[in-house]
Design an enzyme around this catalytic site. Sequence first.
Site, short mmCIF file in Angstrom:
data_model
loop_
_atom_site.label_atom_id
_atom_site.label_comp_id
_atom_site.label_asym_id
_atom_site.label_seq_id
_atom_site.Cartn_x
_atom_site.Cartn_y
_atom_site.Cartn_z
N GLY A 11 -1.14 2.31 1.92
CA GLY A 11 -0.22 3.24 2.56
C GLY A 11 1.10 3.41 1.82
CG ASN A 12 2.78 0.19 -0.57
OD1 ASN A 12 1.56 0.36 -0.69
ND2 ASN A 12 3.44 -0.69 -1.27
CE LYS A 128 -8.17 2.75 11.70
NZ LYS A 128 -7.54 1.63 11.03
CE LYS A 213 -6.37 1.07 0.90
NZ LYS A 213 -6.07 0.09 1.89
CE LYS A 275 -4.53 -4.40 2.26
NZ LYS A 275 -5.11 -3.08 2.50
#
Length: 313
Positions: A11-12, A128, A213, A275
């Site tokens: 996101g960043n 979600k 993702k 992740k």
Amino acid sequence: MGKRIVIALGGNALGNNLPEQMIAVKQTAKAIVDLIEEGHEVIIAHGNGPQVGMIQKAMAELTRSEPEKYIPCPLSVCVAMSQGYIGYDLQNALREELLDRGINKGVATVLTQVEVDPADKAFENPTKPIGAFMTKEEADKMVAERGYNIIEDAGRGYRRVVASPKPQSIIEIESIRDMVAAGLVVVACGGGGIPVYKTEGHHLKGAAAVIDKDFASCVLAQQVEADTLIILTAVEKVAINFGKPNEQWLDELTPDEARKYMAEGHFAPGSMLPKVQAAVEFAESAPGRSALITLLEKAKDGVAGRTGTAIHQ
Ligand code: ADP
Ligand code: MG
């Protein structure tokens, strides 16, 4: 020797709104072109949380204001729109950065469909939350008319929830491979990909789901036979006892250590856990493969082995 690297942007790397994204992609392009300049082949995947939220909200407002004219926009279409919009900003920034450094390379975004299994357990328990908050009346209408799954979100209103199934395969993988082989910088699997499932014949139907993702990037990295999967996020390294006085940042992590720490609950579900799971799956998928989790601006140092958390056997 140059490596084939799949970069998953968090996101960043993209910011939370239109002006933020335009600024953020400039830094993102610098970090990516640093790797290209060193001779690596780069394939880019990215998240889309704020972007798909914005698009979904805009499309929902359209339906709300003119219900006789517009039906609700399927989530799969919103993901496709977010891939196009983010791909445009990335293509624009990467093109500029490459030309500024005298590198002659094309950049292309592939609108990517990712197959999910309709029997995936995730569909039985959608978790979600997506889109805007609704009133009880609006929520009831959506349940009746569209069959949405709705939850009451901590007293703040009603919200649609969708499933987050595992990615099975990438529909456009041959095109992606051809473009990589032709020397293009490819952006693919944005937002985890447009979720689709097979119905009768050759038809693919969009699914009301979002794919993580980090998991989609892991499948992409395996299917393009990458050497390295780099997950760029908001922390320089992975920690155990994260946020506690005995916090410990990790330089290296083997799959076995990672599994032990996962079982002990060191990685937050929905942020660091996917992740680490993606990194472990990729590192174990073939000999010589490794994953790296670090900050966007540390990507170059990380690939050189100077920082980040490296996950390998
Ligand atoms: P992205 O947009 O890159 O996917 P996320 O917010 O989903 O970012 O995940 C990254 C975040 O995970 C970090 O900013 C950090 O706050 C959080 N996090 C949770 N557990 C850990 C951990 N054990 N080590 C490091 N960061 C962690
Ligand atoms: Mg995330």
